[in-house]
Design an enzyme around this catalytic site. Structure first.
Site, PDB file in Angstrom:
ATOM      1  N   ALA A  32      25.111 -19.494  39.160  1.00 49.31           N
ATOM      2  CA  ALA A  32      25.021 -18.258  39.942  1.00 49.31           C
ATOM      3  C   ALA A  32      23.571 -18.066  40.377  1.00 49.31           C
ATOM      4  CB  ALA A  32      25.486 -17.073  39.103  1.00 49.31           C
ATOM      5  N   THR A  33      23.379 -17.739  41.658  1.00 42.59           N
ATOM      6  CA  THR A  33      22.020 -17.601  42.183  1.00 42.59           C
ATOM      7  C   THR A  33      21.628 -16.160  42.487  1.00 42.59           C
ATOM      8  OG1 THR A  33      22.730 -17.903  44.469  1.00 42.59           O
ATOM      9  CG2 THR A  33      22.144 -19.903  43.228  1.00 42.59           C
ATOM     10  N   HIS A  48      31.835 -10.352  39.848  1.00 41.55           N
ATOM     11  CA  HIS A  48      31.957 -11.816  39.825  1.00 41.55           C
ATOM     12  C   HIS A  48      32.021 -12.332  38.387  1.00 41.55           C
ATOM     13  CE1 HIS A  48      31.766 -13.698  43.829  1.00 41.55           C
ATOM     14  NE2 HIS A  48      31.228 -12.559  44.216  1.00 41.55           N
ATOM     15  N   ARG A  52      35.306 -14.429  36.812  1.00 42.05           N
ATOM     16  CA  ARG A  52      35.084 -15.833  36.493  1.00 42.05           C
ATOM     17  C   ARG A  52      35.835 -16.247  35.243  1.00 42.05           C
ATOM     18  NH1 ARG A  52      29.269 -15.857  36.005  1.00 42.05           N
ATOM     19  NH2 ARG A  52      29.401 -15.068  38.127  1.00 42.05           N
TER      20      ARG A  52
END
Length: 168
Positions: A32-33, A48, A52
């Site tokens: 993840a960025t 998110h 996930r």
């Protein structure tokens, strides 16, 4: 297999990429960025995380994406979400040398990767040219990166309204 999954905001690209990753293997490293620069982004990141697969290994890396990919090489699948957020993080550093270094290292890591690699990115270049200098630079950098990645990926898909359009 190297795949580039493109789409607009809320197009379903992340969900599509996650389904693709799961279809390959249950052993996924999710990179993840995103960085929580405001409360809205913090909420997106929270959602998110909740959506996930809990069995996946999650790595949060906003800048050194190449190193994160290389470190995840023992997985069956690497899923990167998302490249345009990563580019934004680099552009906001206002350090040209860092930007060029990290993009070059990332492209080398993609080329060297021998396991399944799925990369998610926002397609931002389907409208008018933005007025602001930083916005134009972002669109230019993203567009050029997408073109280079499309050249080395086995699979490129554009997601619109949750539906995939196979480009390659």
């Amino acid at each position: 297999m190297k795949a580039l999954v493109l789409g607009g905001v809320k197009s379903g690209k992340s969900r599509y990429a996650e389904t693709l990753a799961t279809s390959i293997s249950g052993q996924v490293t999710y990179i993840a960025t995103a960085t929580p620069l405001d409360s809205g982004m913090a909420e997106r990141i929270r959602r998110h995380r909740e959506d996930r697969d809990s069995s996946w290994c999650t790595v949060e890396e906003p800048l050194q994406l190449a190193q994160a990919i290389r470190n995840a090489a023992s997985s069956d699948v690497i899923l990167v979400d998302c490249l345009t957020l990563w580019l934004t993080n680099l552009l906001l550093k206002e350090d040209e040398a860092l930007l060029h270094q990290e993009v070059s290292l990332f492209e080398d890591a993609v080329s060297d990767c021998r396991i399944s690699l799925i990369m998610v990115s926002n397609e931002t270049n389907m409208g008018i040219v933005p007025l602001g200098e930083l916005s134009r630079r972002f669109c230019d950098e993203a567009g050029m990166l997408h073109q280079r990645l499309a050249g080395v990926c086995d699979r490129v898909e554009l997601i619109v309204a949750g539906l995939p359009l196979k480009l390659k």
